[in-house]
Write an enzyme that holds these catalytic residues in place. Structure first.
Site, PDB file in Angstrom:
ATOM      1  N   ASP A   8       0.861  -1.182   0.000  1.00 49.77           N
ATOM      2  CA  ASP A   8       0.000   0.000   0.000  1.00 49.77           C
ATOM      3  C   ASP A   8       0.901   1.236   0.000  1.00 49.77           C
ATOM      4  O   ASP A   8       2.135   1.124  -0.107  1.00 49.77           O
ATOM      5  CB  ASP A   8      -1.016  -0.016   1.151  1.00 49.77           C
ATOM      6  CG  ASP A   8      -0.373   0.192   2.520  1.00 49.77           C
ATOM      7  OD1 ASP A   8       0.872   0.287   2.603  1.00 49.77           O
ATOM      8  OD2 ASP A   8      -1.132   0.257   3.513  1.00 49.77           O
ATOM      9  N   HIS A   9       0.269   2.419   0.121  1.00 49.47           N
ATOM     10  CA  HIS A   9       1.020   3.683   0.035  1.00 49.47           C
ATOM     11  C   HIS A   9       2.140   3.775   1.073  1.00 49.47           C
ATOM     12  O   HIS A   9       3.185   4.348   0.812  1.00 49.47           O
ATOM     13  CB  HIS A   9       0.058   4.862   0.204  1.00 49.47           C
ATOM     14  CG  HIS A   9      -0.758   4.781   1.462  1.00 49.47           C
ATOM     15  ND1 HIS A   9      -1.840   3.926   1.581  1.00 49.47           N
ATOM     16  CD2 HIS A   9      -0.639   5.410   2.661  1.00 49.47           C
ATOM     17  CE1 HIS A   9      -2.351   4.042   2.789  1.00 49.47           C
ATOM     18  NE2 HIS A   9      -1.637   4.932   3.482  1.00 49.47           N
ATOM     19  N   CYS A  65       3.056  -3.553   3.959  1.00 53.75           N
ATOM     20  CA  CYS A  65       2.252  -2.378   4.296  1.00 53.75           C
ATOM     21  C   CYS A  65       2.953  -1.676   5.451  1.00 53.75           C
ATOM     22  O   CYS A  65       4.143  -1.926   5.684  1.00 53.75           O
ATOM     23  CB  CYS A  65       0.797  -2.740   4.593  1.00 53.75           C
ATOM     24  SG  CYS A  65       0.516  -3.803   6.018  1.00 53.75           S
ATOM     25  N   GLY A  66       2.258  -0.790   6.155  1.00 53.87           N
ATOM     26  CA  GLY A  66       2.933  -0.042   7.213  1.00 53.87           C
ATOM     27  C   GLY A  66       3.436  -0.950   8.322  1.00 53.87           C
ATOM     28  O   GLY A  66       4.612  -0.950   8.674  1.00 53.87           O
ATOM     29  N   THR A  67       2.515  -1.738   8.880  1.00 52.66           N
ATOM     30  CA  THR A  67       2.881  -2.661   9.968  1.00 52.66           C
ATOM     31  C   THR A  67       3.080  -4.087   9.495  1.00 52.66           C
ATOM     32  O   THR A  67       3.672  -4.903  10.207  1.00 52.66           O
ATOM     33  CB  THR A  67       1.750  -2.711  11.011  1.00 52.66           C
ATOM     34  OG1 THR A  67       0.543  -3.123  10.332  1.00 52.66           O
ATOM     35  CG2 THR A  67       1.537  -1.355  11.667  1.00 52.66           C
ATOM     36  N   GLY A  70      -2.146  -5.599   8.453  1.00 53.78           N
ATOM     37  CA  GLY A  70      -3.307  -5.596   7.557  1.00 53.78           C
ATOM     38  C   GLY A  70      -3.135  -6.580   6.411  1.00 53.78           C
ATOM     39  O   GLY A  70      -4.044  -7.366   6.100  1.00 53.78           O
ATOM     40  N   HIS A  98       9.305 -24.121   9.430  1.00 53.40           N
ATOM     41  CA  HIS A  98       8.217 -24.702  10.228  1.00 53.40           C
ATOM     42  C   HIS A  98       6.849 -24.564   9.560  1.00 53.40           C
ATOM     43  O   HIS A  98       6.010 -25.450   9.699  1.00 53.40           O
ATOM     44  CB  HIS A  98       8.129 -24.027  11.602  1.00 53.40           C
ATOM     45  CG  HIS A  98       9.280 -24.337  12.501  1.00 53.40           C
ATOM     46  ND1 HIS A  98       9.149 -24.427  13.868  1.00 53.40           N
ATOM     47  CD2 HIS A  98      10.586 -24.580  12.236  1.00 53.40           C
ATOM     48  CE1 HIS A  98      10.334 -24.715  14.408  1.00 53.40           C
ATOM     49  NE2 HIS A  98      11.219 -24.791  13.436  1.00 53.40           N
ATOM     50  N   ASN A  99       6.600 -23.436   8.902  1.00 59.07           N
ATOM     51  CA  ASN A  99       5.250 -23.129   8.421  1.00 59.07           C
ATOM     52  C   ASN A  99       5.094 -23.217   6.904  1.00 59.07           C
ATOM     53  O   ASN A  99       3.993 -23.033   6.391  1.00 59.07           O
ATOM     54  CB  ASN A  99       4.826 -21.728   8.874  1.00 59.07           C
ATOM     55  CG  ASN A  99       5.098 -21.473  10.341  1.00 59.07           C
ATOM     56  OD1 ASN A  99       5.937 -20.645  10.695  1.00 59.07           O
ATOM     57  ND2 ASN A  99       4.433 -22.196  11.213  1.00 59.07           N
ATOM     58  N   ARG A 109       6.973   0.380   8.223  1.00 60.41           N
ATOM     59  CA  ARG A 109       7.110   1.347   9.310  1.00 60.41           C
ATOM     60  C   ARG A 109       7.681   0.688  10.566  1.00 60.41           C
ATOM     61  O   ARG A 109       7.733   1.314  11.624  1.00 60.41           O
ATOM     62  CB  ARG A 109       5.744   1.973   9.627  1.00 60.41           C
ATOM     63  CG  ARG A 109       5.243   2.889   8.517  1.00 60.41           C
ATOM     64  CD  ARG A 109       3.821   3.364   8.790  1.00 60.41           C
ATOM     65  NE  ARG A 109       3.380   4.322   7.764  1.00 60.41           N
ATOM     66  CZ  ARG A 109       2.117   4.659   7.553  1.00 60.41           C
ATOM     67  NH1 ARG A 109       1.148   4.119   8.287  1.00 60.41           N
ATOM     68  NH2 ARG A 109       1.797   5.520   6.600  1.00 60.41           N
ATOM     69  N   HIS A 133       6.218 -30.834  11.118  1.00 60.27           N
ATOM     70  CA  HIS A 133       5.660 -29.567  10.625  1.00 60.27           C
ATOM     71  C   HIS A 133       4.593 -29.821   9.555  1.00 60.27           C
ATOM     72  O   HIS A 133       3.608 -29.089   9.465  1.00 60.27           O
ATOM     73  CB  HIS A 133       6.775 -28.679  10.077  1.00 60.27           C
ATOM     74  CG  HIS A 133       7.842 -28.412  11.080  1.00 60.27           C
ATOM     75  ND1 HIS A 133       7.592 -27.802  12.291  1.00 60.27           N
ATOM     76  CD2 HIS A 133       9.177 -28.687  11.075  1.00 60.27           C
ATOM     77  CE1 HIS A 133       8.703 -27.708  12.984  1.00 60.27           C
ATOM     78  NE2 HIS A 133       9.679 -28.246  12.268  1.00 60.27           N
ATOM     79  N   ARG A 136       1.301 -30.606  11.119  1.00 60.57           N
ATOM     80  CA  ARG A 136       0.613 -29.396  11.590  1.00 60.57           C
ATOM     81  C   ARG A 136      -0.034 -28.630  10.427  1.00 60.57           C
ATOM     82  O   ARG A 136      -1.129 -28.079  10.568  1.00 60.57           O
ATOM     83  CB  ARG A 136       1.603 -28.522  12.367  1.00 60.57           C
ATOM     84  CG  ARG A 136       2.014 -29.206  13.668  1.00 60.57           C
ATOM     85  CD  ARG A 136       3.317 -28.751  14.233  1.00 60.57           C
ATOM     86  NE  ARG A 136       3.734 -29.642  15.320  1.00 60.57           N
ATOM     87  CZ  ARG A 136       4.917 -29.607  15.906  1.00 60.57           C
ATOM     88  NH1 ARG A 136       5.823 -28.710  15.529  1.00 60.57           N
ATOM     89  NH2 ARG A 136       5.218 -30.446  16.861  1.00 60.57           N
TER      90      ARG A 136
END
Ligand code: RB5
Length: 147
Positions: A8-9, A65-67, A70, A98-99, A109, A133, A136
């Protein structure tokens, strides 16, 4: 390897840098946007990258994105997507080993571009460990299939 990238922006500049970083390393990169720092809605771009991975158009995805939160929420709504929000080398390695994460998510950010590049290097060079794994992941698949 074919990779779809989206942002995103808040992460446009980071996305451009990471896209070029991947291209320089020989990846084929599909840029799903956004294409400027003008304010946009991250679910549009998270959906585009998640669909590209689910449909087999690309092998893996990168979302920023920022964090990173989202984009993680959006991508993990799609059955078959294992989107991992990574902040450091350890989570990058573990999310693959693992995943078997198929989308890498980062927060522009939260961490600097140098850390993002280190995460990208590790994430694309770490194989899934299988064994316990895989058991799971099979359990996660059953959760996705429940009605
Ligand atoms: C945009 O301001 C910000 O909310 C977004 O980049 C992301 O951090 C959302 O989770």
């Amino acid at each position: 390897m074919k990779v779809a990238i989206g942002c995103d922006h808040a992460a446009y500049e980071a996305k451009e840098e990471i896209k070029q970083y991947l291209l320089d390393k020989g990846f084929s990169v599909e840029d799903k946007g956004c294409f400027s720092t003008e304010s946009v809605h991250y679910p549009i771009y998270g959906k585009a990258v998640a669909e590209a991975v689910v449909n087999g158009e690309v092998d893996r995805g990168v979302l920023i994105c920022g964090t990173g939160i989202g984009m993680s929420i959006v991508a993990n709504k799609f059955p078959g997507i294992r989107a991992a929000l990574c902040h450091n080398d350890f989570t990058a390695e573990a999310s693959r080993e693992h995943n078997d994460a198929n989308i890498l998510v980062m927060g522009a950010r939260v961490i600097p571009i140098s850390q993002m590049k280190s995460i990208v290097d590790i994430w694309f060079n770490t194989d899934f460990g299988g064994g316990r794994h895989q058991t799971r992941l099979d359990m996660i698949k059953k959760i996705e299939e429940r009605r």
